[in-house]
Design a protein around this motif. Structure first.
Motif, short mmCIF file in Angstrom:
data_model
loop_
_atom_site.label_atom_id
_atom_site.label_comp_id
_atom_site.label_asym_id
_atom_site.label_seq_id
_atom_site.Cartn_x
_atom_site.Cartn_y
_atom_site.Cartn_z
N PRO A 46 0.86 -0.99 0.03
CA PRO A 46 -0.05 0.01 0.02
C PRO A 46 0.74 1.21 0.04
CG PRO A 46 -0.52 -1.55 1.80
CD PRO A 46 0.55 -1.92 1.12
N LEU A 47 0.49 2.24 -0.71
CA LEU A 47 0.91 3.50 -0.75
C LEU A 47 0.36 4.73 -0.04
CD1 LEU A 47 2.14 3.42 -4.67
CD2 LEU A 47 3.40 2.74 -2.75
N ASN A 48 1.06 5.85 0.14
CA ASN A 48 0.48 7.05 0.54
C ASN A 48 0.04 6.91 2.00
OD1 ASN A 48 1.40 8.51 -1.97
ND2 ASN A 48 -0.50 7.36 -2.88
N THR A 49 -1.48 7.38 2.29
CA THR A 49 -1.93 7.22 3.55
C THR A 49 -2.19 5.93 4.06
OG1 THR A 49 -4.15 7.32 2.91
CG2 THR A 49 -2.79 9.82 3.44
N ASP A 80 12.40 11.08 2.95
CA ASP A 80 10.97 10.71 2.00
C ASP A 80 10.41 9.74 2.88
OD1 ASP A 80 10.98 12.42 -0.90
OD2 ASP A 80 12.86 11.83 -0.18
N VAL A 81 10.97 8.73 3.20
CA VAL A 81 10.25 7.57 3.56
C VAL A 81 9.88 7.79 5.07
CG1 VAL A 81 10.74 4.98 4.36
CG2 VAL A 81 11.68 5.70 2.24
N MET A 82 10.76 8.42 5.78
CA MET A 82 10.16 8.69 7.11
C MET A 82 9.04 9.59 7.18
SD MET A 82 14.32 9.82 8.34
CE MET A 82 13.77 10.90 9.81
N SER A 83 8.90 10.51 6.25
CA SER A 83 7.87 11.50 6.03
C SER A 83 6.60 10.82 5.57
CB SER A 83 7.95 12.54 4.81
OG SER A 83 6.65 13.24 4.80
N PHE A 84 6.40 9.77 4.83
CA PHE A 84 5.47 8.87 4.45
C PHE A 84 5.05 8.10 5.44
CE2 PHE A 84 6.59 10.29 0.29
CZ PHE A 84 5.07 10.62 -0.32
N GLN A 138 0.88 18.16 3.24
CA GLN A 138 1.18 17.67 4.40
C GLN A 138 2.59 16.91 4.52
OE1 GLN A 138 -1.72 15.25 5.79
NE2 GLN A 138 -0.79 14.11 7.36
N ILE A 139 2.92 16.17 3.32
CA ILE A 139 4.13 15.63 3.13
C ILE A 139 5.12 16.78 3.18
CG2 ILE A 139 5.57 14.24 1.67
CD1 ILE A 139 3.56 12.51 3.22
N ASP A 140 4.89 17.71 2.12
CA ASP A 140 5.98 18.61 2.15
C ASP A 140 6.36 19.23 3.58
OD1 ASP A 140 7.59 20.66 0.38
OD2 ASP A 140 6.34 22.17 1.13
#
Length: 177
Positions: A46-49, A80-84, A138-140
């Protein structure tokens, strides 16, 4: 020669930029790693949220495997991985904190991390990533926060923006090329 990573929210042109760098003679001795989200999604991750701890661990392992090379340019980083992970709905808060702590230990392996600004860049629907503007923002915000919190682990940090050509010039300038 260096380990160079680009960090930024969805649909800001990181992959486009890395693909353009690949065409330049200054980077002929580099290995290039670009987006694998479609491949991983097709594996059932699964991706994103909707991302899971297991899925984010796979993404982290991929980023770490890129850091084995001495000369690599990648369109995603550990940040990036940490943020997601921090923005995933299905991951427990305690697991998020533990994941960030563990993953942050690898940040220092990059020689350069470039933050790619979303300013002026419209979201493209590639059929994989979300097109939700609020999630993108939010990711940014999370990426900027993580860069600030872990700046002591980042050897060299640059902020790039503008058109792809502007970004190429900025990267080359930062790298003294």
């Amino acid at each position: 020669m260096a380990r160079i990573g680009f960090t930024g929210t969805v649909s800001v042109g990181k992959t486009t930029l890395v693909n353009k760098l690949k065409e330049l003679p200054e980077f002929k001795d580099y290995t290039f790693a670009t987006e694998r989200s479609k491949y991983l999604r097709d594996l059932g991750i699964p991706l994103n949220t909707d991302s899971t701890l297991k899925g984010q661990t796979i993404f982290l392992a991929e980023r770490c495997s890129e850091l084995i090379a001495n000369n690599v340019i990648t369109d995603r980083t550990i940040i990036d991985v940490m943020s997601f992970t921090l923005n995933a709905n299905s991951i427990d808060k305690t697991d998020k904190v533990s994941f960030e702590y563990y993953a942050s230990r690898f940040i220092e392996e990059y020689d350069w991390i470039f933050y790619v600004s979303p300013a002026g860049v419209k979201i493209e629907d590639n059929g994989v990533r979300t097109t939700d503007i609020e999630y993108r923002d939010q990711i940014d915000q999370t990426i900027k926060h993580l860069c600030s919190c872990h700046l002591d682990k980042i050897k060299n940090f640059g902020i790039i923006s503008g058109s792809t050509e502007d970004r190429l010039r900025q990267v080359k300038s930062y790298l003294n090329l």
